[in-house]
Structure formats: C-alpha cells, structure tokens
Design an enzyme around this catalytic site. Structure first.
Site, PDB file in Angstrom:
ATOM      1  N   ASP A  27      41.808  46.470  50.402  1.00 50.18           N
ATOM      2  CA  ASP A  27      42.678  46.079  49.307  1.00 50.18           C
ATOM      3  C   ASP A  27      43.016  44.601  49.467  1.00 50.18           C
ATOM      4  O   ASP A  27      43.476  44.179  50.535  1.00 50.18           O
ATOM      5  CB  ASP A  27      43.956  46.925  49.293  1.00 50.18           C
ATOM      6  CG  ASP A  27      44.772  46.687  48.037  1.00 50.18           C
ATOM      7  OD1 ASP A  27      44.506  47.367  47.032  1.00 50.18           O
ATOM      8  OD2 ASP A  27      45.667  45.827  48.066  1.00 50.18           O
ATOM      9  N   ASN A  54      46.829  36.921  39.491  1.00 45.25           N
ATOM     10  CA  ASN A  54      46.824  37.183  38.050  1.00 45.25           C
ATOM     11  C   ASN A  54      48.057  36.597  37.381  1.00 45.25           C
ATOM     12  O   ASN A  54      47.980  36.015  36.296  1.00 45.25           O
ATOM     13  CB  ASN A  54      46.761  38.691  37.788  1.00 45.25           C
ATOM     14  CG  ASN A  54      45.365  39.261  37.945  1.00 45.25           C
ATOM     15  OD1 ASN A  54      44.370  38.565  37.774  1.00 45.25           O
ATOM     16  ND2 ASN A  54      45.284  40.541  38.291  1.00 45.25           N
ATOM     17  N   HIS A  67      44.311  36.324  34.209  1.00 43.92           N
ATOM     18  CA  HIS A  67      43.356  37.378  34.555  1.00 43.92           C
ATOM     19  C   HIS A  67      41.921  36.856  34.658  1.00 43.92           C
ATOM     20  O   HIS A  67      41.102  37.445  35.368  1.00 43.92           O
ATOM     21  CB  HIS A  67      43.436  38.503  33.525  1.00 43.92           C
ATOM     22  CG  HIS A  67      44.685  39.320  33.639  1.00 43.92           C
ATOM     23  ND1 HIS A  67      44.831  40.333  34.553  1.00 43.92           N
ATOM     24  CD2 HIS A  67      45.865  39.259  32.964  1.00 43.92           C
ATOM     25  CE1 HIS A  67      46.023  40.889  34.436  1.00 43.92           C
ATOM     26  NE2 HIS A  67      46.678  40.244  33.475  1.00 43.92           N
ATOM     27  N   ASP A  94      39.617  37.788  37.701  1.00 44.58           N
ATOM     28  CA  ASP A  94      38.261  38.343  37.601  1.00 44.58           C
ATOM     29  C   ASP A  94      37.270  37.511  38.408  1.00 44.58           C
ATOM     30  O   ASP A  94      36.350  38.058  39.039  1.00 44.58           O
ATOM     31  CB  ASP A  94      37.826  38.402  36.140  1.00 44.58           C
ATOM     32  CG  ASP A  94      38.569  39.463  35.342  1.00 44.58           C
ATOM     33  OD1 ASP A  94      39.245  40.313  35.973  1.00 44.58           O
ATOM     34  OD2 ASP A  94      38.480  39.441  34.102  1.00 44.58           O
ATOM     35  N   GLU A 138      41.938  45.929  42.563  1.00 42.39           N
ATOM     36  CA  GLU A 138      41.540  45.021  43.642  1.00 42.39           C
ATOM     37  C   GLU A 138      41.179  45.772  44.919  1.00 42.39           C
ATOM     38  O   GLU A 138      41.172  45.215  46.011  1.00 42.39           O
ATOM     39  CB  GLU A 138      42.662  44.017  43.941  1.00 42.39           C
ATOM     40  CG  GLU A 138      43.928  44.613  44.517  1.00 42.39           C
ATOM     41  CD  GLU A 138      44.924  45.064  43.457  1.00 42.39           C
ATOM     42  OE1 GLU A 138      46.119  45.171  43.779  1.00 42.39           O
ATOM     43  OE2 GLU A 138      44.506  45.313  42.304  1.00 42.39           O
TER      44      GLU A 138
END
Length: 282
Positions: free
Chosen positions: A160, A168, A173, A177, A203
């Site tokens: 994680d 973000n 975002h 990405d 994530e």
C-alpha cells in the site's frame, strides 16, 4: 438465390448431394436422349448403347469424386465459421485462388483475425487494470490458480502506497494516476520473471512469488522498497514515495484466500508500525 431455393426439395439437408444430383442428371442426359431416340425409331443398337452407358457411368463416378474435392474448401470454411461463431480460435486458414472459393477463404481469414483480436482485447480488459497495465484482482486470482503448486512453498505480498491520498489532494488525480503508473513500472522491473504483480485496488498492489519461501520473498520486497527510495517518482517538491507491505507464505491455491487475509493483517501491522516497512506473517 432463386435456383438455390427452387432446388431445396432435392436433398434439403445436404448441399453436396444436391450438387451431385444435378450433375448426375446432366451427365445422364445424353444416354436418356439416346434411349428415347432408339424407342422412337423402333431399333436398339447395343454396340452403341453399351459403350455409351459405360462412358456415362465412368464420367459420373469421376464427376462425383472431383466435385467432392472441389466442395471440400467450402465445407472446411463452414466448419471454421462455426468455430468463430462459438468464439473459438481457428488454425491457419488455407489460402485460395482468385476465384469464389478463394474469396470465401479470405473472408473467413479476416473474420478469424478480427474475432481473435476482439477476444484478446476482451481478455485483457477482463484480467488487467486499465490504468497501470498490471493484472487486476480477477487476473491475479486466475494466475494464482494456474501457477501455485500444493507441493511448493510460495509467497504473496500486499503493498500500500503511504500517504497517497495527499498526492491526489495536493496535485490532483492526474498526478496520482501518473504516480500509480510509474510505481507499476518500477514494480514490474524489480520482480523476477516468474513473479506476478497486480493492482489490487486504489493504491494497493499485490505480488505473487511462486516457489519462494518467506525469507526470500521478504528480501525481494525489501529490495523493491530500497530501489523506490533511491528513485523517487513523486513530484519534485513532495516527499519521496514509500510503501508499506505485508508478506506471508502459502501452500498451493487452496490456501490462497487464507494467505490474503494474513498478508492484509501484516500490511496493517506495517501501517501501524510507522509505514515504509515490511511485516511478515507465517
């Protein structure tokens, strides 16, 4: 099409036999005319009739064999089309000439290629994450089902990304990405040939390491963590990207679900322990 439909009453379930019947009638027309003429004239010339009959029978047999061979590509193309309709993959389609059969085989080949491309696209969409190109959960589970052996110790890891929400929130975002995609590339590059990586969700990522004990699997993850710290993929004015990880061992696919639970527990232990670390569960 009119003649085709008009002759359907002749062997309605067999196109081959219908063709043979038409040819049989055409080949025997001369001998039928000869017999009719002999009856009208009231005489019978066996010296003419017998050679004519023999030639007709030989010609009929040769015509049937030749027509059967000529119709074979059409029958083969029909079988290939049935396979395509069922969604199957067909072998190489024979190449025809510059005639009607050749056009039919070319059409089958194009349909086969288009169907194979659609199947590949749908398979990739079903088993891969569209953003990162890694496996998704379904694809990862399928790989595990085909890879894991009950007589070999393997390992599974859940990773994680730490504080990913802040990326973000701060950069948007699109940047998030980009970071996910860049991390996926680092993940693929840092794994061995037989290992599999997947985007588990958000994530979170998963790694399957077949025929690998817990100590070796932990060493592999630690190496990935070190490489990520040396090659920061975050924005220039943001902290280096790190991850927390939980690793556990499993024996065969029958223990896959239980191993996921253990790996998840180890991951949360790594989070509680301060992040940027690897925890393992036996």
């Amino acid at each position: 099409m009119r003649f085709y439909h008009a002759t359907r009453w002749v062997f309605p379930r067999s196109y081959h036999l219908r063709i043979f019947a038409i040819c049989f009638g055409a080949v025997h027309l001369p001998i039928a005319v000869f017999c009719l003429a002999e009856l009208v004239l009231g005489q019978w010339d066996w010296a003419v009739f017998l050679p004519l009959l023999g030639a007709t029978l030989v010609g009929t047999g040769a015509a049937i064999v030749a027509l059967h061979a000529m119709l074979a590509p059409i029958a083969h193309a029909t079988d290939l089309l049935r396979t395509i309709q069922r969604g199957g993959r067909v072998p190489a389609v024979p190449v025809g000439g510059e005639d009607l059969v050749g056009e039919l085989l070319t059409g089958v080949a194009r349909a086969s290629a288009a169907t194979a491309a659609r199947i590949t696209t749908l398979t990739d969409a079903a088993g891969k994450d569209m953003l990162t190109g890694l496996l998704n959960r379904r694809g990862f589970t399928d790989v595990a089902a085909h890879t894991l052996r009950a007589d070999a110790t393997s390992a599974i890891a859940l990773l994680d990304l730490d504080h990913f929400k802040a990326i973000n929130d701060r950069f948007g975002h699109d940047e998030g990405d980009r970071v996910l995609t860049a991390f996926a590339r680092r993940l693929e590059a840092g794994l061995r040939k037989g290992d599999s990586a997947a985007r588990w969700g958000g994530e979170e990522f998963a790694i399957l390491m077949p025929e690998t004990d817990l100590e070796d699997a932990t060493a592999i993850i630690e190496r990935l963590r070190l490489l990520l710290s040396l090659d920061n993929i975050s924005a220039a004015d943001s902290p280096a990207l790190t991850f927390s990880c939980g690793v556990t061992a499993l024996q065969g696919y029958q223990s896959f679900d239980a191993a996921l639970v253990k790996a998840d527990q180890a991951l949360y232990a790594a989070k509680r322990g301060g992040r940027d670390r690897v925890e393992r569960r036996r």
